[in-house]
Design a protein around this motif. Structure first.
Motif, PDB file in Angstrom:
ATOM      1  N   ARG A  34      44.009  33.318  34.751  1.00 18.65           N
ATOM      2  CA  ARG A  34      45.241  34.115  34.857  1.00 18.65           C
ATOM      3  C   ARG A  34      46.333  33.308  35.556  1.00 18.65           C
ATOM      4  O   ARG A  34      47.520  33.501  35.307  1.00 18.65           O
ATOM      5  N   ALA A  35      45.906  32.412  36.444  1.00 19.45           N
ATOM      6  CA  ALA A  35      46.860  31.579  37.177  1.00 19.45           C
ATOM      7  C   ALA A  35      47.329  30.384  36.364  1.00 19.45           C
ATOM      8  O   ALA A  35      48.151  29.591  36.841  1.00 19.45           O
ATOM      9  N   GLY A  36      46.796  30.227  35.145  1.00 19.80           N
ATOM     10  CA  GLY A  36      47.215  29.126  34.291  1.00 19.80           C
ATOM     11  C   GLY A  36      46.399  27.861  34.453  1.00 19.80           C
ATOM     12  O   GLY A  36      46.740  26.828  33.883  1.00 19.80           O
ATOM     13  N   SER A  37      45.324  27.932  35.228  1.00 18.17           N
ATOM     14  CA  SER A  37      44.499  26.746  35.440  1.00 18.17           C
ATOM     15  C   SER A  37      43.485  26.593  34.308  1.00 18.17           C
ATOM     16  O   SER A  37      42.856  27.570  33.885  1.00 18.17           O
ATOM     17  N   GLN A  38      43.318  25.381  33.832  1.00 21.09           N
ATOM     18  CA  GLN A  38      42.332  25.084  32.804  1.00 21.09           C
ATOM     19  C   GLN A  38      41.055  24.493  33.405  1.00 21.09           C
ATOM     20  O   GLN A  38      40.127  24.154  32.676  1.00 21.09           O
ATOM     21  N   ALA A  39      41.022  24.368  34.707  1.00 18.20           N
ATOM     22  CA  ALA A  39      39.858  23.776  35.371  1.00 18.20           C
ATOM     23  C   ALA A  39      38.636  24.682  35.231  1.00 18.20           C
ATOM     24  O   ALA A  39      38.754  25.912  35.195  1.00 18.20           O
ATOM     25  N   ARG A  40      37.485  24.077  35.142  1.00 20.16           N
ATOM     26  CA  ARG A  40      36.233  24.811  35.100  1.00 20.16           C
ATOM     27  C   ARG A  40      35.329  24.306  36.217  1.00 20.16           C
ATOM     28  O   ARG A  40      35.191  23.107  36.429  1.00 20.16           O
ATOM     29  N   LEU A  41      34.759  25.236  36.926  1.00 20.53           N
ATOM     30  CA  LEU A  41      33.835  24.887  37.992  1.00 20.53           C
ATOM     31  C   LEU A  41      32.408  24.943  37.457  1.00 20.53           C
ATOM     32  O   LEU A  41      32.024  25.911  36.790  1.00 20.53           O
ATOM     33  N   TYR A 272      39.306  42.007  42.651  1.00 16.34           N
ATOM     34  CA  TYR A 272      40.159  41.112  43.440  1.00 16.34           C
ATOM     35  C   TYR A 272      40.115  39.678  42.894  1.00 16.34           C
ATOM     36  O   TYR A 272      41.138  39.009  42.791  1.00 16.34           O
ATOM     37  N   LEU A 273      38.941  39.217  42.539  1.00 19.68           N
ATOM     38  CA  LEU A 273      38.780  37.825  42.108  1.00 19.68           C
ATOM     39  C   LEU A 273      39.484  37.536  40.787  1.00 19.68           C
ATOM     40  O   LEU A 273      39.919  36.404  40.546  1.00 19.68           O
ATOM     41  N   THR A 274      39.593  38.524  39.920  1.00 18.75           N
ATOM     42  CA  THR A 274      40.210  38.284  38.617  1.00 18.75           C
ATOM     43  C   THR A 274      41.734  38.249  38.667  1.00 18.75           C
ATOM     44  O   THR A 274      42.367  37.919  37.664  1.00 18.75           O
ATOM     45  N   LYS A 275      42.322  38.564  39.792  1.00 18.76           N
ATOM     46  CA  LYS A 275      43.778  38.622  39.880  1.00 18.76           C
ATOM     47  C   LYS A 275      44.399  37.223  39.890  1.00 18.76           C
ATOM     48  O   LYS A 275      43.834  36.263  40.424  1.00 18.76           O
ATOM     49  N   LYS A 276      45.583  37.142  39.302  1.00 19.75           N
ATOM     50  CA  LYS A 276      46.332  35.886  39.248  1.00 19.75           C
ATOM     51  C   LYS A 276      46.573  35.338  40.647  1.00 19.75           C
ATOM     52  O   LYS A 276      46.459  34.124  40.877  1.00 19.75           O
ATOM     53  N   GLU A 277      46.899  36.211  41.590  1.00 16.84           N
ATOM     54  CA  GLU A 277      47.203  35.773  42.956  1.00 16.84           C
ATOM     55  C   GLU A 277      46.009  35.070  43.595  1.00 16.84           C
ATOM     56  O   GLU A 277      46.164  34.081  44.308  1.00 16.84           O
ATOM     57  N   THR A 278      44.812  35.592  43.323  1.00 18.64           N
ATOM     58  CA  THR A 278      43.602  34.945  43.831  1.00 18.64           C
ATOM     59  C   THR A 278      43.399  33.601  43.149  1.00 18.64           C
ATOM     60  O   THR A 278      43.090  32.591  43.795  1.00 18.64           O
ATOM     61  N   GLY A 279      43.587  33.584  41.840  1.00 22.04           N
ATOM     62  CA  GLY A 279      43.406  32.353  41.076  1.00 22.04           C
ATOM     63  C   GLY A 279      44.343  31.243  41.505  1.00 22.04           C
ATOM     64  O   GLY A 279      43.954  30.071  41.577  1.00 22.04           O
ATOM     65  N   VAL A 280      45.583  31.606  41.800  1.00 21.52           N
ATOM     66  CA  VAL A 280      46.557  30.600  42.258  1.00 21.52           C
ATOM     67  C   VAL A 280      46.100  29.967  43.566  1.00 21.52           C
ATOM     68  O   VAL A 280      46.134  28.737  43.727  1.00 21.52           O
TER      69      VAL A 280
END
Length: 287
Positions: A34-41, A272-280
């Motif tokens: 959601r934050a636009g990151s393409q990274a995968r852990l 909470y974890l799925t929110k863009k703000e958390t992802g950023v």
């Protein structure tokens, strides 16, 4: 060595690290997307700081039943005070919850604690949570604060997981208090982002004034080096556990605070974890 250390909240004593990670890891990735990151852990990048088993009664295994609490098991003092704060906040956020001042609507139900539990049974926040489970969760918060050996053991579980490669600590509910105290005890850690979700850290008297290390002149210590560790606090406006949504007055103006909508499950860690703000907050630290 995990790059992301997760710390769970109350009521997880019957679960374990891998069970919780099976829920948290996909949600964490969704938030980053959601934050636009393409990274995968990868699996080894994420670990769960699990301390729930410390709250099990002696002699029981993880499959055992929790104690069957009744309203009279809520102790006077901190337990009752926190329960009443939950009631006040739930009534303010949800019109179907009878307010503490409307005693006439609860006439005949018995003592104040019983009235509070009855009123909270109408709350969407506590939907599906049996009275004994609500009381058990209440007692977990107070036990953590009151029992020094349990507190040290929970904090050490998290401390041992923070290594030189750890860049993010994301903590939910009571876990935010455990993680905060663990990071404060590791002044030279390399964590770039501390993310708290549905945190009770800002509650005066009951929580904030009892944290370790103790606040100085009304301000809590920063959980790291201010120049290198950012702190993002995220809460739903109706989250009863996160009674104080804005942590800046308690911990300084650099805490980045967000309000997010979690739907009917306002305190759920996955929401909470799925929110863009958390992802950023997570993606920026891993970039």
């Amino acid at each position: 060595m995990a790059r992301v250390v997760c710390v769970h909240g109350v009521g997880k004593q019957q679960l374990g690290e891998q069970t919780l990670l099976s829920q948290w890891a996909p949600a964490l990735h969704d938030g980053m997307r959601r934050a636009g990151s393409q990274a995968r852990l990868v699996d080894s990048d994420v670990e769960m700081g699990f301390y729930g088993d410390l709250f099990l009664p002696p002699g029981q295994r993880l499959a055992g039943d929790d104690p069957h609490y009744e309203w009279w098991d809520v102790s006077a003092g901190a337990e009752t005070d926190l329960l009443l704060r939950w009631w006040e906040h739930a009534a303010a956020a949800e019109p179907q919850v009878v307010a503490p001042g409307a005693r006439n609507l609860l006439a005949g139900v018995g003592p104040l604690v019983q009235s509070a539990l009855l009123a909270l049974s109408a709350s969407r926040f506590f939907a599906g949570l049996a009275e004994k489970a609500l009381i058990f969760n209440l007692k977990q918060v107070i036990r953590y604060l009151a029992e020094s050996e349990l507190r040290a053991a929970a904090r050490d579980r998290v401390r041992q997981m923070v290594h030189e490669d750890t860049r993010v600590v994301v903590a939910h509910s009571l876990g935010s208090l455990v993680a905060y105290e663990a990071l404060c005890s590791l002044p030279d850690h390399g964590v770039r982002s501390f993310v708290t979700l549905g945190s009770p850290l800002g509650i005066p008297n009951l929580i904030f004034d009892r944290i370790h290390p103790a606040p100085e002149q009304g301000v809590g210590r920063w959980p790291g080096k201010p120049s290198s560790t950012t702190w993002t606090n995220i809460a739903d406006a109706r989250d009863v556990v996160a009674l104080v949504k804005d942590l800046r007055p308690r911990f300084g103006p650099d805490v980045v605070c967000h309000l997010v909508p979690n739907g009917s499950h306002v305190h759920d860690a996955v929401h909470y974890l799925t929110k863009k703000e958390t992802g950023v907050a997570i993606a920026d630290a891993l970039r």
